[in-house]
Design an enzyme around this catalytic site. Structure first.
Site, mmCIF file in Angstrom:
data_model
loop_
_atom_site.group_PDB
_atom_site.id
_atom_site.type_symbol
_atom_site.label_atom_id
_atom_site.label_comp_id
_atom_site.label_asym_id
_atom_site.label_seq_id
_atom_site.Cartn_x
_atom_site.Cartn_y
_atom_site.Cartn_z
ATOM 1 C CE LYS A 45 -3.141 2.809 2.662
ATOM 2 N NZ LYS A 45 -3.681 3.089 3.995
ATOM 3 N N GLY A 49 -7.546 9.480 9.777
ATOM 4 C CA GLY A 49 -7.809 9.630 11.205
ATOM 5 C C GLY A 49 -8.814 10.708 11.566
#
Lengths: 66, 255
Positions: free
Chosen positions: B95, B156
């Site tokens: 990733k 987040g």
């Protein structure tokens, strides 16, 4: 002899292999990736490569992340 | 079934492994999530704590590990982390994250493309984390990315599908799987992304920091299944005008 492990000064017996030194730190060599003097080592090299004075080791492993 | 680079997944919920309060909570939450793909990061070992090893906590038979390049600020750092991940037995998948600005953690599109080209050349299966930019998604697809991972909102933040419109375009155009990543803060956000036709979602913070991460993992599991089902079922049209659900005839008896 003096070597540098993850940025810290450490002592190691002259000529010790990467696998043996990593084991003396308490790590299973199978669970860490090793960079020696900026070069990534393959697992098969841990038993062959020996540490010299001033060697710079980076020990890296997987941690939690997103 | 979802297929990425020849590998099939029955769960369309990918999970991150960061920010959990303990390894035990993480393991239980990830098992409850039904996820088959989990992301991990690479860092220096803690020399004072050799036993601290995520690989001992998670069953590699059950979870496919997707190493990330989180922390890389440019393409060189990202490529180095990817090579380290491969050397550590993490496989060829990565990733790709290139985030130069710690305040926003927004991905650098130029360096992400450069790193994708380099890593594809080296045989990696590259899943780049990107801003929800449809043109960049196409460029990465052309460069050989195995999937694209546009953000819903910054990492987040739990803000949900802030980039909804751009992600719709990415989904319409993509020939590789689209994994909506980052910012999905509630199961309803994940369900929305799946209803839009996303192939999968990746969730970390929303599960890890929940009051009960195990229960929240279950909630996300169900939301992703529900969203996917709804997408396949075909959503009704959105209309500005009301349309009665009950018959308009046969009311003479009350007039």
């Amino acid at each position: 002899m003096k070597i540098i492990v993850n940025g810290e000064d450490r002592q190691a017996p002259p000529g010790i292999t990467v696998a043996a030194y990593v084991a003396t730190l308490g790590f299973d060599p199978e669970t860490v990736v090793v960079e020696l003097d900026g070069q990534i080592l393959g697992r098969f090299e841990y038993d062959e490569r020996r540490l010299a004075e001033g060697a710079e080791l980076e020990l890296i492993r997987f941690v939690g992340g997103g | 079934m979802l297929t990425i680079a020849g590998k099939t997944f029955s769960s369309r919920l990918f999970t991150g492994t960061g920010k959990f309060s303990s390894p035990q909570v993480m393991r239980e939450a990830l098992e409850r999530s039904g996820s088959e793909m989990v992301t991990v990061a690479l860092r220096r070992v803690d020399l004072a704590d050799p036993a601290d090893d995520i690989m001992r906590v998670l069953d590699r038979e059950r979870f496919f590990f997707l190493p990330n390049t989180a922390g890389a600020r440019n393409h060189k750092e990202a490529v180095r982390l990817a090579r380290l991940a491969r050397a550590s037995g993490g496989g060829d998948w990565v990733k790709l994250e290139v985030t130069p600005d710690p305040r926003t953690l927004l991905p650098d599109p130029v360096d992400t493309l450069l790193a994708t080209e380099e890593l594809v050349k080296e045989g990696f299966v590259v899943l780049p984390y990107i801003n929800a930019d449809p043109i960049l998604a196409l460029r990465l697809q052309e460069a050989g990315a195995a999937a694209v991972m546009p953000l819903a909102a910054p990492i987040g933040t739990n803000r949900g599908l802030v980039t909804r419109y751009q992600i719709e375009i990415i989904i319409q155009q993509a020939t590789v799987p689209v994994v909506v990543d980052a910012g999905l803060g509630a199961p309803s956000h994940a369900a929305q992304a799946m209803e839009m036709g996303a192939d999968a979602v990746l969730v970390n913070t929303a599960i890890a920091v929940a009051g009960d991460p195990v229960a929240m993992a279950d909630a996300f599991r169900q939301a992703v299944i529900a969203g996917r089902l709804a997408f396949k079922a075909g959503l009704g049209r959105v209309s500005d005008q009301a349309a009665a659900s009950s018959p308009s005839s046969g009311l003479e008896f009350i007039r």
